[in-house]
Design an enzyme around this catalytic site. Sequence first.
Site, PDB file in Angstrom:
ATOM      1  N   HIS A  91      -3.402  -5.764   1.049  1.00 33.96           N
ATOM      2  CA  HIS A  91      -2.705  -5.988   2.319  1.00 33.96           C
ATOM      3  C   HIS A  91      -2.662  -7.471   2.698  1.00 33.96           C
ATOM      4  O   HIS A  91      -3.550  -7.957   3.404  1.00 33.96           O
ATOM      5  CB  HIS A  91      -3.428  -5.233   3.438  1.00 33.96           C
ATOM      6  CG  HIS A  91      -3.257  -3.757   3.411  1.00 33.96           C
ATOM      7  ND1 HIS A  91      -2.265  -3.099   4.114  1.00 33.96           N
ATOM      8  CD2 HIS A  91      -3.954  -2.785   2.761  1.00 33.96           C
ATOM      9  CE1 HIS A  91      -2.366  -1.793   3.924  1.00 33.96           C
ATOM     10  NE2 HIS A  91      -3.384  -1.580   3.091  1.00 33.96           N
ATOM     11  N   CYS A 115       0.838  -1.196   0.000  1.00 31.23           N
ATOM     12  CA  CYS A 115       0.000   0.000   0.000  1.00 31.23           C
ATOM     13  C   CYS A 115       0.882   1.258   0.000  1.00 31.23           C
ATOM     14  O   CYS A 115       1.538   1.536  -0.987  1.00 31.23           O
ATOM     15  CB  CYS A 115      -0.979  -0.040   1.167  1.00 31.23           C
ATOM     16  SG  CYS A 115      -2.399   1.067   0.971  1.00 31.23           S
ATOM     17  N   GLU A 140      -0.837  -8.827   4.910  1.00 37.79           N
ATOM     18  CA  GLU A 140      -0.670  -8.950   6.361  1.00 37.79           C
ATOM     19  C   GLU A 140      -2.005  -8.878   7.101  1.00 37.79           C
ATOM     20  O   GLU A 140      -2.085  -9.207   8.289  1.00 37.79           O
ATOM     21  CB  GLU A 140       0.298  -7.867   6.875  1.00 37.79           C
ATOM     22  CG  GLU A 140      -0.284  -6.482   7.076  1.00 37.79           C
ATOM     23  CD  GLU A 140      -0.501  -5.685   5.788  1.00 37.79           C
ATOM     24  OE1 GLU A 140      -0.859  -4.496   5.885  1.00 37.79           O
ATOM     25  OE2 GLU A 140      -0.338  -6.247   4.692  1.00 37.79           O
TER      26      GLU A 140
END
EC number: 6.3.5.3
Length: 231
Positions: free
Chosen positions: A196, A86, A198
């Site tokens: 994302h 990002c 994660e």
Amino acid sequence: MKFAVIVFPGSNCDIDCYKAVEDTIGQKVDYVWHTATDLSGYDAILVPGGFSYGDYLRCGAIARFAPVMSEVVKAAEQGKFILGICNGFQILTEAGLLPGALLRNENLKFRCHSTLLEVVNNNTAFTNQYSQGEIIDIPIAHGEGNYYCDDATLAQLKANNQIVFRYKAGANPNGSVEDIAGISNERGNVVGMMPHPERAIDQILGSEDGKRMFTSILNAWREQHGAAVNG
């Protein structure tokens, strides 16, 4: 293996990245402040999402000049694994480590939701645990994720198989050219992506499809060092 998670003023996904490494692959991981001038002790560097320096001027435009970025560039030249997520992707493009730029979303709105991605290139240090063409569920959260590059750069990305992820056909959330969601450098050791991974490491979060990005990095590192991934 040892990971660095770079922290800029305004980073807000640094903890997520730290926990993803710690919980998913159990490797050593440190937060590294933006003023650091030595990354030689790390094998992989994560540049997390957020709003570095408040996104003033342009997303990533100020972070690109932080002292630590000289070390990130050096690490990339040494072949270490660099993943920008990002805002991290935006920083890597501003730093010239990846081609192109991230523009305002086509609809001028911040988008925050699950997104389906196609794995376009599974032959990278970040995607070797995925299948070619696999559709995975990875969330997005960005206002300036509209990837743009000129025609010559796009042709080069295609020729060198540098497009790593695309949004699933018909599911492009931001207007990115050719539905691009993530790319690599020509060498393949630097990847930037807007979604994302994660935030997709446990089913309680809605998807665990992001786990294999971290196991892929560990697998690639162990292959370099003559060891296989256990489990």
